[in-house]
Each structure stands twice: as structure tokens, then as C-alpha cells.
Design a protein around this motif. Structure first.
Motif, PDB file in Angstrom:
ATOM      1  N   ARG A  34       0.802  -1.224   0.000  1.00  0.00           N
ATOM      2  CA  ARG A  34       0.000   0.000   0.000  1.00  0.00           C
ATOM      3  C   ARG A  34       0.834   1.273   0.000  1.00  0.00           C
ATOM      4  NH1 ARG A  34      -5.620  -0.872   1.338  1.00  0.00           N
ATOM      5  NH2 ARG A  34      -5.980  -3.111   1.357  1.00  0.00           N
ATOM      6  N   TRP A  35       1.962   1.250  -0.728  1.00  0.00           N
ATOM      7  CA  TRP A  35       2.782   2.430  -0.970  1.00  0.00           C
ATOM      8  C   TRP A  35       2.980   2.582  -2.476  1.00  0.00           C
ATOM      9  CZ3 TRP A  35       4.099   5.484   3.035  1.00  0.00           C
ATOM     10  CH2 TRP A  35       4.275   4.931   4.294  1.00  0.00           C
ATOM     11  N   LYS A  36       3.293   3.773  -2.892  1.00  0.00           N
ATOM     12  CA  LYS A  36       3.838   3.972  -4.239  1.00  0.00           C
ATOM     13  C   LYS A  36       5.353   3.828  -4.097  1.00  0.00           C
ATOM     14  CE  LYS A  36       0.151   7.000  -5.843  1.00  0.00           C
ATOM     15  NZ  LYS A  36      -0.241   8.363  -6.306  1.00  0.00           N
ATOM     16  N   ILE A  37       5.872   2.679  -4.514  1.00  0.00           N
ATOM     17  CA  ILE A  37       7.274   2.348  -4.235  1.00  0.00           C
ATOM     18  C   ILE A  37       8.157   2.746  -5.408  1.00  0.00           C
ATOM     19  CG2 ILE A  37       8.885   0.519  -3.608  1.00  0.00           C
ATOM     20  CD1 ILE A  37       6.494  -1.099  -2.605  1.00  0.00           C
ATOM     21  N   ILE A  38       9.092   3.648  -5.146  1.00  0.00           N
ATOM     22  CA  ILE A  38      10.081   4.020  -6.163  1.00  0.00           C
ATOM     23  C   ILE A  38      11.410   3.370  -5.821  1.00  0.00           C
ATOM     24  CG2 ILE A  38       8.970   6.217  -6.739  1.00  0.00           C
ATOM     25  CD1 ILE A  38      11.084   7.578  -4.949  1.00  0.00           C
ATOM     26  N   ILE A  39      12.215   3.113  -6.851  1.00  0.00           N
ATOM     27  CA  ILE A  39      13.555   2.577  -6.615  1.00  0.00           C
ATOM     28  C   ILE A  39      14.569   3.344  -7.457  1.00  0.00           C
ATOM     29  CG2 ILE A  39      12.763   0.278  -5.975  1.00  0.00           C
ATOM     30  CD1 ILE A  39      13.592  -0.701  -8.716  1.00  0.00           C
ATOM     31  N   GLU A  57      11.544 -13.658 -13.098  1.00  0.00           N
ATOM     32  CA  GLU A  57      10.112 -13.801 -13.349  1.00  0.00           C
ATOM     33  C   GLU A  57       9.339 -12.603 -12.789  1.00  0.00           C
ATOM     34  OE1 GLU A  57       6.740 -15.320 -14.929  1.00  0.00           O
ATOM     35  OE2 GLU A  57       8.795 -16.031 -15.243  1.00  0.00           O
ATOM     36  N   ILE A  58       9.747 -12.156 -11.600  1.00  0.00           N
ATOM     37  CA  ILE A  58       9.036 -11.045 -10.953  1.00  0.00           C
ATOM     38  C   ILE A  58       9.219  -9.748 -11.722  1.00  0.00           C
ATOM     39  CG2 ILE A  58       8.921  -9.598  -8.871  1.00  0.00           C
ATOM     40  CD1 ILE A  58       9.697 -12.111  -7.262  1.00  0.00           C
ATOM     41  N   VAL A  59      10.430  -9.483 -12.203  1.00  0.00           N
ATOM     42  CA  VAL A  59      10.695  -8.189 -12.843  1.00  0.00           C
ATOM     43  C   VAL A  59       9.994  -8.048 -14.197  1.00  0.00           C
ATOM     44  CG1 VAL A  59      12.902  -7.912 -11.667  1.00  0.00           C
ATOM     45  CG2 VAL A  59      12.845  -8.958 -13.945  1.00  0.00           C
ATOM     46  N   LYS A  60       9.524  -9.142 -14.760  1.00  0.00           N
ATOM     47  CA  LYS A  60       8.832  -9.057 -16.059  1.00  0.00           C
ATOM     48  C   LYS A  60       7.651  -8.083 -15.984  1.00  0.00           C
ATOM     49  CE  LYS A  60       9.895 -13.694 -17.813  1.00  0.00           C
ATOM     50  NZ  LYS A  60       9.301 -15.028 -18.173  1.00  0.00           N
ATOM     51  N   LEU A  63       8.322  -4.381 -12.483  1.00  0.00           N
ATOM     52  CA  LEU A  63       9.118  -3.156 -12.533  1.00  0.00           C
ATOM     53  C   LEU A  63       8.853  -2.396 -13.825  1.00  0.00           C
ATOM     54  CD1 LEU A  63      12.724  -4.199 -11.378  1.00  0.00           C
ATOM     55  CD2 LEU A  63      10.929  -3.148 -10.001  1.00  0.00           C
ATOM     56  N   SER A  64       8.995  -1.084 -13.760  1.00  0.00           N
ATOM     57  CA  SER A  64       8.961  -0.269 -14.974  1.00  0.00           C
ATOM     58  C   SER A  64       9.681   1.045 -14.715  1.00  0.00           C
ATOM     59  CB  SER A  64       7.520   0.007 -15.429  1.00  0.00           C
ATOM     60  OG  SER A  64       6.873   0.872 -14.523  1.00  0.00           O
ATOM     61  N   ILE A  65      10.086   1.696 -15.802  1.00  0.00           N
ATOM     62  CA  ILE A  65      10.723   3.003 -15.700  1.00  0.00           C
ATOM     63  C   ILE A  65       9.689   4.024 -15.216  1.00  0.00           C
ATOM     64  CG2 ILE A  65      11.950   4.821 -16.939  1.00  0.00           C
ATOM     65  CD1 ILE A  65      13.519   2.256 -16.754  1.00  0.00           C
ATOM     66  N   ASN A  66      10.101   4.907 -14.325  1.00  0.00           N
ATOM     67  CA  ASN A  66       9.240   5.975 -13.830  1.00  0.00           C
ATOM     68  C   ASN A  66       9.230   7.122 -14.842  1.00  0.00           C
ATOM     69  OD1 ASN A  66       7.812   7.875 -12.411  1.00  0.00           O
ATOM     70  ND2 ASN A  66       9.343   8.156 -10.798  1.00  0.00           N
ATOM     71  N   GLU A  67       8.109   7.301 -15.525  1.00  0.00           N
ATOM     72  CA  GLU A  67       8.030   8.318 -16.579  1.00  0.00           C
ATOM     73  C   GLU A  67       8.133   9.738 -16.023  1.00  0.00           C
ATOM     74  OE1 GLU A  67       8.149   7.619 -19.671  1.00  0.00           O
ATOM     75  OE2 GLU A  67       7.955   5.437 -19.444  1.00  0.00           O
ATOM     76  N   PHE A  75      14.125   6.560 -10.254  1.00  0.00           N
ATOM     77  CA  PHE A  75      14.276   6.149 -11.652  1.00  0.00           C
ATOM     78  C   PHE A  75      13.194   5.161 -12.099  1.00  0.00           C
ATOM     79  CE2 PHE A  75      16.071   3.328 -14.919  1.00  0.00           C
ATOM     80  CZ  PHE A  75      16.462   4.258 -15.881  1.00  0.00           C
ATOM     81  N   ALA A  76      12.773   4.281 -11.194  1.00  0.00           N
ATOM     82  CA  ALA A  76      11.828   3.214 -11.574  1.00  0.00           C
ATOM     83  C   ALA A  76      10.757   3.039 -10.503  1.00  0.00           C
ATOM     84  CB  ALA A  76      12.569   1.905 -11.797  1.00  0.00           C
ATOM     85  N   ILE A  77       9.753   2.235 -10.842  1.00  0.00           N
ATOM     86  CA  ILE A  77       8.622   1.986  -9.953  1.00  0.00           C
ATOM     87  C   ILE A  77       8.420   0.489  -9.785  1.00  0.00           C
ATOM     88  CG2 ILE A  77       6.119   2.255  -9.643  1.00  0.00           C
ATOM     89  CD1 ILE A  77       6.277   4.729 -11.397  1.00  0.00           C
ATOM     90  N   ILE A  78       8.129   0.067  -8.564  1.00  0.00           N
ATOM     91  CA  ILE A  78       7.710  -1.312  -8.312  1.00  0.00           C
ATOM     92  C   ILE A  78       6.186  -1.351  -8.352  1.00  0.00           C
ATOM     93  CG2 ILE A  78       7.593  -3.176  -6.610  1.00  0.00           C
ATOM     94  CD1 ILE A  78      10.315  -2.411  -5.623  1.00  0.00           C
ATOM     95  N   HIS A  79       5.626  -2.211  -9.198  1.00  0.00           N
ATOM     96  CA  HIS A  79       4.171  -2.310  -9.326  1.00  0.00           C
ATOM     97  C   HIS A  79       3.624  -3.292  -8.301  1.00  0.00           C
ATOM     98  CE1 HIS A  79       4.211   0.064 -12.942  1.00  0.00           C
ATOM     99  NE2 HIS A  79       5.138  -0.712 -13.457  1.00  0.00           N
ATOM    100  N   LEU A  80       2.694  -2.824  -7.493  1.00  0.00           N
ATOM    101  CA  LEU A  80       2.091  -3.692  -6.490  1.00  0.00           C
ATOM    102  C   LEU A  80       1.216  -4.749  -7.148  1.00  0.00           C
ATOM    103  CD1 LEU A  80       1.102  -1.035  -3.787  1.00  0.00           C
ATOM    104  CD2 LEU A  80       3.273  -2.241  -4.092  1.00  0.00           C
TER     105      LEU A  80
END
Length: 415
Positions: A34-39, A57-60, A63-67, A75-80
Motif C-alpha cells: 500500500r505504498w507507491k514504491i520508487i527505486i 520472473e518477478i521483474v517481467k 518493474l517499470s521506468i518511472n516516466e 528512476f523506476a517503480i515497483i508495481h504492487l
């Protein structure tokens, strides 16, 4: 932010800081959901380059680049996942990164939280966020109040998030720190009831805003104005005129109820609400939901006096510690010269919402205790304080309702 090699720093911190230790067994709410997680960029590259089958498998999809990134730290975001949890948590609620890549591969976000670290003129200030249940207990239940200390310690700057104020003039930072120190001292003046102290803080800041020209700042003159503003504070006046607000705070419930309702329209999705806060909120709504509208204000005040006030009379230090910690952690940015009064409005809003929710909980449970108070403050901190767009909307609401003047905004906080 300036890049500095790992070094030993002079550090200002509350004395509680060195006692903190993460303990999953005692933790009431995981920090991995329940956070907006940035990395940061370095961590992102480690994860996408990992050869471990589980991590790959998880990163497929995880994860994505933070626009909207502004630097390598976000730089990037972890998708819950569908349960609003971090996808790197396994079925046993253990971190796959920690298991397969080691603690050193955790992101800056994971290494930092709940620590809040600020670099100000080569001095580090650090404290703990109250959205962590273990930190909240450590901070809030300190009956003698929050005390501060200066220590020397080595800090690995590249391992954690370091916030540097967006203020270039070192003299201006010194002035803001002097304002913050005065505010903390006023909040800890226990000869005055806590709501009165918050009003005194407003009186002090109101004088600062009106007397210092921050667009053409003169260091010695500004410090002199701050000293003058402090000398004009009359603690006896706030003791004897507290009830002067009784006529104007007749809509306190209405205002706070509206502000809380805005969270569902103007703030983050309810999926980002702390689960513990949702539990509290359901009980608050139940406490007020069966009362006719015309009776709500009287019901609210009557139940404050009956169910919450006896607890706060004994343990007002809990809310004092909340306010002091909030001002310390966010103070340098909080009291930026061009936005001091807005910062005070936010303090009143957050303090008002905490009391509003506590009244509801106390009504529902026919009384208040430490466990309920800690649960509410921790979960509300996680849900409200991090939601900047919501707080900005609330400030606009206060402006529309003409509640931004000192005598009006204290409507939100008076007992």
C-alpha cells in the motif's frame, strides 16, 4: 543533492533514534504494501540483470521506468500486485530480494524506511516516520517528551535516501531552523494546554510572515525579528482566552468531516489507504453515522468531553510528541520562507483530523487507550501525510471557506 563520499557526520537526532530496530514479529503493518514504491537506478539495473529465476520472473511485470522521474533516486517503480503488496514478497511474507540477492541488494527505499534523513549544510538530521508502528510506539509513548542530541556517526550516503533542502542560501536555512526550534519549544511548553500551544505557534508564525521580507532577506535583521516575535508571545493570554473560540468553532465537526471526506475524492485511491486506518475509519463512521445531522456537532463535542478528554488530560504528551516529531522531520522544507503559513495550515489540518478520528474511536469503544491511539496515529500518518495532492486540495478548501486566518483556522483544533 550534492554527492558526498561516505564520511563521519555531525548528526542532530531525537534520543529515541538509536533505540529503533525493525522487528517483523512486533510490527502491526508491513511496510511492503500500500505504498507507491520508487527505486533508484542502480537497484533497478541490479534487478533486471539478475540471473536468478525467481527474480527474473518477478521483474517481467513488477518493474517499470518511472516516466515522471526527476533524478536517479526515483528512476523506476515497483508495481504492487492485486493484493496491493510488493511483488517481491513471497507466500510467507518474506522478501525474495533479501533471500536470493542479499541485504545489500535492497533498494534505497527499503534500506531507508522508516528513517527520515536530511542533509543541511553538512550536518545530518535524522528521525523516524510515524507511519511505522514500531517507530510510532517509540516516539509517542515517551512521557518526558522528545529530547534531541548531537552525535557523530558514519553514514553511507549512497545506501539511503538523503533529502537536501531546495534552499541554496545557508543564511536562510539558519533562519528557518531558528523558526523550527522556536516552534518545537512552544509545542513542548506544558504550562499551556496542547491546543493552546498550537494556537500560540500560529500567533508566532503569523508575526514572522508579517515582519520578515524573505525576498530581500537580511540575516541579522531576520533573527532580530524572530527574537522580537518570541518576546511578544503571551502564554497567560492563551490560558485565559481559550474559550473565546467557542462561538466560532460551532462548525468544527462539519469542517473536519468535510476535510476527511475530501480524501476519497481528492486523494490517493482507497487501495493505498493503510488497512489499519480503514479499520479505524469504519468505527469512526459507525460512531457518527446514526446521529441526525443537526445533532452531530453537539454529539461530537459531548463525546469528546466524555470519552476522549479524560485520556488526553492524562496523556497529552502523545499528541505533543506527534507534533514535535512532525515539525522536526519536515521542518526545513515545512517552513520554507515563501510558504510558512501554508505549512501551519497543514499542521492544523493534520492535528484536527487526528483528534476528529480519536473522538470517533473513543465514542465507538466508550473510551480511549494507548493501543487505539497508536493505531490511529500510525495508520493516519501512512494514509494522510504522504498524500500531497490531497493536502493541497484541503488548503484550497480552507481558502474558499475563508478559514486561513489564525482566528479561523484554530477552529479546527480547539477543544
Amino acid at each position: 543533492m550534492r554527492i558526498i563520499q561516505d564520511n563521519t557526520f555531525k548528526i542532530l537526532q531525537p534520543r529515541y533514534y538509536s533505540k529503533f530496530q525493525c522487528d517483523p514479529i512486533k510490527c502491526y503493518e508491513t511496510c511492503c504494501e500500500r505504498w507507491k514504491i520508487i527505486i533508484d537506478k542502480s537497484t533497478y539495473q541490479k534487478y533486471i540483470q539478475s540471473e536468478n529465476a525467481t527474480i527474473k520472473e518477478i521483474v517481467k511485470t513488477g518493474l517499470s521506468i518511472n516516466e515522471t522521474s526527476v533524478n536517479d533516486d526515483d528512476f523506476a517503480i515497483i508495481h504492487l500486485n492485486n493484493e496491493m503488496g510488493c511483488p517481491f514478497l513471497n507466500q510467507n511474507n518474506l522478501c525474495e530480494i533479501f533471500i536470493h540477492m542479499g541485504e545489500s541488494s535492497l533498494s534505497k527505499t527499503c534500506k531507508s524506511y522508516p528513517r527520515a534523513v536530511i542533509l543541511v549544510n553538512d550536518v545530518i538530521e535524522r528521525g523516524l516516520e510515524m507511519s511505522c508502528s514500531i517507530a510510532a510506539e517509540l516516539i509517542l509513548l515517551n512521557e518526558s517528551g522528545i529530547e534531541f542530541e548531537l552525535v557523530m556517526d558514519a553514514v553511507k550516503l549512497n545506501d539511503i535516501y538523503i533529502v537536501s533542502p531546495t534552499i541554496e542560501d545557508s543564511r536562510q536555512i539558519e533562519i528557518i531552523k531558528e523558526i523550527r526550534t522556536t516552534v518545537i519549544n512552544l509545542l513542548q511548553t506544558r504550562t499551556v494546554e496542547l491546543s493552546g500551544r498550537v494556537a500560540i505557534v500560529g500567533s508566532f508564525l503569523n508575526q514572522i510572515v508579517g515582519s520578515i521580507d524573505f525576498s530581500n532577506i537580511h540575516h541579522e535583521e531576520a533573527l532580530s525579528k524572530i527574537k522580537e516575535a518570541k518576546s511578544l508571545i503571551n502564554l497567560r493570554e492563551f490560558k485565559t482566552t481559550k474559550n473565546d473560540h467557542q462561538l466560532q468553532d460551532i462548525r468544527q465537526f462539519d469542517y473536519l468531516n468535510t476535510i476527511l471526506s475530501m480524501k476519497f475524492k481528492e486523494g490517493d485511491s482507497i487501495s493505498f489507504f493503510s488497512k489499519r486506518y480503514i479499520e479505524c475509519l469504519m468505527q469512526v463512521l459507525d460512531a457518527f453515522g446514526r446521529i441526525k445531522n443537526k445533532e452531530l456537532e453537539k454529539h461530537y463535542k459531548r463525546n469528546f468531553e466524555k470519552y476522549l478528554k479524560p485520556y488526553l488530560d492524562k496523556k497529552s504528551y502523545i499528541l505533543e510528541n506527534f507534533l514535535v516529531n512532525y515539525v522536526f522531520i519536515y521542518g526545513v522544507e515545512l517552513f520554507k520562507s515563501n510558504d510558512i503559513w501554508t505549512s501551519y495550515l497543514k499542521i492544523c489540518v493534520i492535528y484536527g483530523l487526528i483528534k476528529f478520528n480519536l473522538v470517533g474511536l473513543a465514542t465507538y469503544h466508550k473510551g480511549m487507550n494507548d493501543d487505539l491511539a497508536l493505531k490511529l496515529i500510525q495508520s493516519l500518518s501512512k494514509t494522510i501525510i504522504t498524500d500531497k495532492s490531497y493536502l493541497e486540495s484541503v488548503i484550497k478548501y480552507l481558502e474558499r471557506e475563508k478559514l486561513v486566518e489564525l482566528t479561523k483556522v484554530t477552529t479546527l483544533i480547539t477543544d
